[in-house]
Design an enzyme around this catalytic site. Structure first.
Site, PDB file in Angstrom:
ATOM      1  CD  GLU A 245      12.288   2.735  25.666  1.00 21.76           C
ATOM      2  OE1 GLU A 245      11.876   3.323  24.636  1.00 21.76           O
ATOM      3  OE2 GLU A 245      11.564   1.987  26.357  1.00 21.76           O
ATOM      4  CB  CYS A 282      10.682   4.060  21.864  1.00 24.93           C
ATOM      5  SG  CYS A 282       9.591   2.742  22.390  1.00 24.93           S
TER       6      CYS A 282
END
Length: 507
Positions: A245, A282
């Protein structure tokens, strides 16, 4: 050669707290990986795996006060936030223990032999097996849920894969503490302690991804760091899966009807999402499309008020603070970009929240304005004012892959009738792994239907790092054709001695 010390640092002051460990040498990385590799056979025992995951959750809960104190001292995230994160972490461990008990993750499929088909079908039995040692690269912003005891570790262990974690330098003491608890849980349930290992240091991270006995890797972090590891994983003599990610802008689109209906509510909610965790999530909304006109002005007015009342906060480390100040400064200096609430330094060790604004037609000029389409880690967002749906669609067309995309719609637009809202859903589905309507993306529920990933650079694969299907990253399918029952793995035998769910076709 003198070992490089690993220090725990207080982000509130920038001062070193204690030496926690030393950066791992190539030999020490090799030893950790080989020890994990040797633990594979013991970890193959599914009941022991499930017991281990539950024991790890119990030990973390028992040590909650110590764990939260250690994490707060290194991250400044605060006891409230960290208490919730610890509950999420132990919940993940227990959820994956339940998944191991259930066995559906093995995806057992049996096709009976059928000579009447053309061509004839042989007897086929298929299930999934663990890949081997998994390298986990811990995240900075979640010292528990995406670090040593986090989702990558829990899902890999549930799959039957030992783990070696490359600890994040922002919370080494927390990492060591959590690793010790996981290793204690392993021994208490009859497994080798080395089913979980931890190494420190940048070079150790490179050694880890290159080690021939590492079979896969999970990463949460920056585009630059993740891409370097992704490329290293692909360049190995035997390439391995790298589930990374890397970064996300998490666009939000506010329709004109939604702005007319509840501008102030949306502006206040946006401020909360941008500043949650000092903007270090995030899935923080980093780009917000707001219509031009009076309704959009009411929204930005509410956003200005809420952000202007937000107290300065501490980022995870001083390097991130410097990058944030530099990043917002470079963006604010672009012609046509304004800062109604100026983000940046809030003091010697803190940062202040804010937002930038730009017209969509200016952003669409491209060139240097591409900087506004890159994630800026910290409490800032970019508000893009658009004139019509065509401009909004054009801006969305510039975006890379994202973890999430959010639509703020009016009550009438959520009725499901074909129209602009349906078109927006279709467009953002191509951009993101999770679509949110009339909410905010900063809550990522741990649930079977969750997907935390998306098109590159949000992720380097199509898998999820949150939720039950995260276990699939660490497994590969094997089919057995015409193999006598006595020679099959127990999971595939006709009598189903383990009582596992299976899908059978043919008679």
């Amino acid at each position: 050669m003198t070992a490089t010390p690993v220090w725990s640092v207080d982000p509130r002051t920038g001062k070193q707290r204690e030496q926690v460990a030393a950066e791992a040498t190539p030999r020490e990385v090799d030893e950790a990986v080989r020890a994990a590799h040797a633990a594979r056979a013991a970890l193959a025992d599914a009941p022991a795996r499930a017991a281990f995951l539950r024991a790890a959750a119990a030990l973390l809960d028992e040590a909650a006060a110590h764990v939260i104190e250690a994490a707060d001292a290194e991250t400044a995230l605060g006891p409230g936030r960290l208490t919730g994160e610890l509950a999420r972490t132990t919940g993940q461990l227990r959820a994956f223990a339940d998944a191991v008990d259930e066995g559906a993750y093995l995806d057992i499929r049996i096709d009976r032999a059928d000579a009447s088909l053309s061509p004839p079908r042989p007897e086929l039995r298929r299930y999934k097996v663990p890949l081997g040692v998994v390298a986990v690269y811990a995240a900075s912003n979640f010292p528990l849920a995406f670090s040593v005891p986090g989702g990558d570790t829990a899902s890999a262990l549930a799959a039957g894969c030992p783990v070696v974690v490359k600890a994040h330098p922002d919370h080494p003491a927390t990492s060591e503490l959590c690793a010790s608890l996981l290793r204690r849980a392993a021994v208490a349930t009859g497994l080798p302690a080395d089913v979980v290992g931890v190494v420190h240091g940048f070079d150790a991270g490179l050694e880890l991804i290159r080690h021939p006995l590492v079979a896969a890797a999970g990463f949460t972090g920056s585009v630059r760091g993740g891409r370097a590891l992704f490329d290293a994983a692909a360049a190995r003599p035997v390439p391995i899966p790298f589930h990374g990610e890397l970064g996300s802008l998490n666009p939000v689109v506010v329709t004109p009807a939604a702005a007319a209906e509840r501008a102030e509510e949306i502006g206040g909610g946006l401020a909360g999402a941008v500043t949650l965790g000092v903007g270090q999530f995030c899935v923080k909304p980093g780009l917000v499309l707001v219509p031009e006109g009076a309704d959009g002005d009411r929204l930005t007015g509410a956003l200005t008020k809420a952000l202007g009342e937000t107290e300065p906060g501490v980022l995870l480390d001083h390097r991130m603070r410097e990058n944030f100040i530099s990043g917002v400064g470079g963006r604010a200096a672009l012609p046509g970009v304004a800062a109604p609430v100026t983000p940046g330094s809030g003091g010697e060790h803190t940062v202040g929240a804010g937002y930038l604004t730009v017209a969509a037609r200016v952003l669409l000029e491209g060139g240097a304005y591409g900087l506004l389409l890159e994630e800026c880690f910290g409490p800032v967002t970019v508000v893009v004012r658009y004139a019509d749906q065509g401009e909004a669609a054009a801006v969305l067309g510039l975006l890379p892959g994202n973890l999430s995309a959010t639509l703020q719609l009016s009550a009438a637009e959520t009725g499901g009738a074909p129209g602009p809202a349906a078109e927006l859903i279709g467009q953002v589905t191509g951009l993101a792994g999770r679509i949110v309507v009339n909410g905010w993306p900063t809550g990522v529920a741990v649930a079977p239907a969750q997907h935390h990933g998306g098109p590159y650079p949000a992720a380097t694969s199509h898998s999820t790092s949150v939720g039950g299907t995260a276990i699939e990253r660490w497994l590969r399918p094997v089919a057995y054709q015409s193999v006598p029952d006595a020679l099959l793995p127990a999971e595939l035998r006709e009598a189903n001695p383990l009582g596992l769910p299976r899908r059978v076709t043919g008679g």
